[in-house]
Design an enzyme around this catalytic site. Structure first.
Site, PDB file in Angstrom:
ATOM      1  N   HIS A  18      -0.247   3.747   1.757  1.00  0.00           N
ATOM      2  CA  HIS A  18      -0.272   4.962   2.569  1.00  0.00           C
ATOM      3  C   HIS A  18      -1.032   6.043   1.799  1.00  0.00           C
ATOM      4  O   HIS A  18      -1.182   5.955   0.564  1.00  0.00           O
ATOM      5  CB  HIS A  18       1.152   5.433   2.868  1.00  0.00           C
ATOM      6  CG  HIS A  18       1.823   4.630   3.928  1.00  0.00           C
ATOM      7  ND1 HIS A  18       3.176   4.392   3.930  1.00  0.00           N
ATOM      8  CD2 HIS A  18       1.339   4.005   5.031  1.00  0.00           C
ATOM      9  CE1 HIS A  18       3.489   3.663   4.987  1.00  0.00           C
ATOM     10  NE2 HIS A  18       2.396   3.410   5.661  1.00  0.00           N
ATOM     11  N   LYS A  22      -2.195   6.012  -2.370  1.00  0.00           N
ATOM     12  CA  LYS A  22      -3.464   5.346  -2.677  1.00  0.00           C
ATOM     13  C   LYS A  22      -3.867   5.495  -4.148  1.00  0.00           C
ATOM     14  O   LYS A  22      -4.316   4.545  -4.773  1.00  0.00           O
ATOM     15  CB  LYS A  22      -4.574   5.852  -1.761  1.00  0.00           C
ATOM     16  CG  LYS A  22      -4.391   5.375  -0.318  1.00  0.00           C
ATOM     17  CD  LYS A  22      -5.558   5.724   0.528  1.00  0.00           C
ATOM     18  CE  LYS A  22      -5.312   5.493   2.006  1.00  0.00           C
ATOM     19  NZ  LYS A  22      -4.620   4.315   2.415  1.00  0.00           N
ATOM     20  N   THR A  44      -6.938  -2.791   3.315  1.00  0.00           N
ATOM     21  CA  THR A  44      -7.317  -2.018   4.494  1.00  0.00           C
ATOM     22  C   THR A  44      -8.362  -0.990   4.069  1.00  0.00           C
ATOM     23  O   THR A  44      -8.487  -0.644   2.893  1.00  0.00           O
ATOM     24  CB  THR A  44      -6.091  -1.342   5.131  1.00  0.00           C
ATOM     25  OG1 THR A  44      -5.398  -0.597   4.135  1.00  0.00           O
ATOM     26  CG2 THR A  44      -5.154  -2.370   5.760  1.00  0.00           C
ATOM     27  N   GLY A  45      -9.142  -0.484   5.037  1.00  0.00           N
ATOM     28  CA  GLY A  45     -10.337   0.306   4.801  1.00  0.00           C
ATOM     29  C   GLY A  45     -10.283   1.399   3.769  1.00  0.00           C
ATOM     30  O   GLY A  45     -11.002   1.363   2.762  1.00  0.00           O
ATOM     31  N   THR A  46      -9.460   2.404   3.991  1.00  0.00           N
ATOM     32  CA  THR A  46      -9.420   3.539   3.078  1.00  0.00           C
ATOM     33  C   THR A  46      -8.854   3.129   1.734  1.00  0.00           C
ATOM     34  O   THR A  46      -9.332   3.578   0.680  1.00  0.00           O
ATOM     35  CB  THR A  46      -8.609   4.700   3.683  1.00  0.00           C
ATOM     36  OG1 THR A  46      -9.034   4.904   5.027  1.00  0.00           O
ATOM     37  CG2 THR A  46      -8.812   5.984   2.907  1.00  0.00           C
ATOM     38  N   THR A  47      -7.855   2.260   1.753  1.00  0.00           N
ATOM     39  CA  THR A  47      -7.300   1.755   0.484  1.00  0.00           C
ATOM     40  C   THR A  47      -8.387   1.023  -0.290  1.00  0.00           C
ATOM     41  O   THR A  47      -8.538   1.234  -1.504  1.00  0.00           O
ATOM     42  CB  THR A  47      -6.091   0.837   0.739  1.00  0.00           C
ATOM     43  OG1 THR A  47      -5.074   1.574   1.425  1.00  0.00           O
ATOM     44  CG2 THR A  47      -5.529   0.293  -0.556  1.00  0.00           C
ATOM     45  N   SER A  65      -9.581   0.555   8.601  1.00  0.00           N
ATOM     46  CA  SER A  65      -8.504   1.441   8.187  1.00  0.00           C
ATOM     47  C   SER A  65      -7.227   1.013   8.918  1.00  0.00           C
ATOM     48  O   SER A  65      -7.293   0.544  10.060  1.00  0.00           O
ATOM     49  CB  SER A  65      -8.878   2.882   8.538  1.00  0.00           C
ATOM     50  OG  SER A  65      -7.833   3.754   8.192  1.00  0.00           O
ATOM     51  N   GLY A  66      -6.084   1.171   8.259  1.00  0.00           N
ATOM     52  CA  GLY A  66      -4.810   0.739   8.836  1.00  0.00           C
ATOM     53  C   GLY A  66      -4.573   1.157  10.274  1.00  0.00           C
ATOM     54  O   GLY A  66      -4.331   0.313  11.143  1.00  0.00           O
ATOM     55  N   ASP A  71      -4.160  -2.999   9.561  1.00  0.00           N
ATOM     56  CA  ASP A  71      -2.844  -3.628   9.401  1.00  0.00           C
ATOM     57  C   ASP A  71      -2.778  -4.918  10.210  1.00  0.00           C
ATOM     58  O   ASP A  71      -2.257  -5.935   9.745  1.00  0.00           O
ATOM     59  CB  ASP A  71      -1.728  -2.671   9.843  1.00  0.00           C
ATOM     60  CG  ASP A  71      -1.627  -1.433   8.962  1.00  0.00           C
ATOM     61  OD1 ASP A  71      -1.965  -1.516   7.761  1.00  0.00           O
ATOM     62  OD2 ASP A  71      -1.204  -0.385   9.475  1.00  0.00           O
ATOM     63  N   ASP A  91       4.748   5.071   1.555  1.00  0.00           N
ATOM     64  CA  ASP A  91       5.190   6.435   1.260  1.00  0.00           C
ATOM     65  C   ASP A  91       6.422   6.705   2.118  1.00  0.00           C
ATOM     66  O   ASP A  91       6.296   7.017   3.298  1.00  0.00           O
ATOM     67  CB  ASP A  91       4.088   7.443   1.565  1.00  0.00           C
ATOM     68  CG  ASP A  91       4.444   8.856   1.133  1.00  0.00           C
ATOM     69  OD1 ASP A  91       5.631   9.108   0.823  1.00  0.00           O
ATOM     70  OD2 ASP A  91       3.545   9.704   1.117  1.00  0.00           O
ATOM     71  N   ARG A 107       6.957  -7.465   9.109  1.00  0.00           N
ATOM     72  CA  ARG A 107       7.682  -8.511   9.825  1.00  0.00           C
ATOM     73  C   ARG A 107       6.942  -9.853   9.709  1.00  0.00           C
ATOM     74  O   ARG A 107       7.558 -10.896   9.468  1.00  0.00           O
ATOM     75  CB  ARG A 107       7.845  -8.139  11.297  1.00  0.00           C
ATOM     76  CG  ARG A 107       8.567  -9.191  12.105  1.00  0.00           C
ATOM     77  CD  ARG A 107       8.592  -8.834  13.609  1.00  0.00           C
ATOM     78  NE  ARG A 107       9.147  -9.922  14.366  1.00  0.00           N
ATOM     79  CZ  ARG A 107       8.470 -11.006  14.747  1.00  0.00           C
ATOM     80  NH1 ARG A 107       7.199 -11.129  14.433  1.00  0.00           N
ATOM     81  NH2 ARG A 107       9.045 -11.970  15.437  1.00  0.00           N
TER      82      ARG A 107
END
Length: 155
Positions: A18, A22, A44-47, A65-66, A71, A91, A107
């Site tokens: 989150h 990061k 994921t993108g930003t991460t 990006s998530g 995700d 977070d 899940r």
């Protein structure tokens, strides 16, 4: 893929963080470069962008990006048996507008017996476990076999 006993098999590791986590994820990846550098990293993108900025020598595959499908892309990798573990720095103090996507991803990890760490402490335990590098997606051994790994180790 064959490997020697000294070289553990290459795993595919999913990384998500989150926004408020990061930087911590980037520091964690850098601190564990020796272990993680051997494996394929998918984020994921930003991460992925933040991880590449903090760890320029790492080859990290970036997804969307998530909130824009990243995700779900990680979830698809889990469902198809292509992700061996998930490290997701959550977070807990900040509400997430895409919370349903986050819950669905976690899940799927649970349903498919994919080890998932949601904080640094659990991620540290995961990557230092004698089972890390041994388990592959879709090949999680029965409990008695997992426990045998611990029963036979030196303390």
């Amino acid at each position: 893929m064959s490997h020697s006993p000294e070289t553990p098999p290459r795993m595919t590791i999913g990384l998500v963080a989150h926004d408020g986590q990061k930087r911590a994820m980037g520091q964690w990846v850098a601190a564990n470069a020796t272990v993680l550098g051997h494996h394929a990293l998918v984020a994921t993108g930003t991460t992925a962008r933040v991880l590449k900025e903090q760890n320029p020598t790492f080859d990290i595959t970036g997804l969307k990006s998530g909130p824009f499908g990243g995700d779900q892309q990680l979830g698809a990798l889990i469902a198809e048996g292509h992700l061996d573990c998930l490290i997701f720095f959550v977070d807990p103090m900040e509400p997430q507008p895409h919370d349903v996507d986050v819950k669905a991803l976690i899940r799927l990890a649970q349903v498919h017996e994919i080890p998932a760490a949601c904080n640094r402490a659990t991620a540290d335990l995961m990557i230092t476990s004698p089972l890390f590098g041994v388990l592959r997606a879709g090949s999680f051994p029965p409990a008695e076999e997992r426990f045998a790994v611990y029963a036979n180790r030196k303390v």
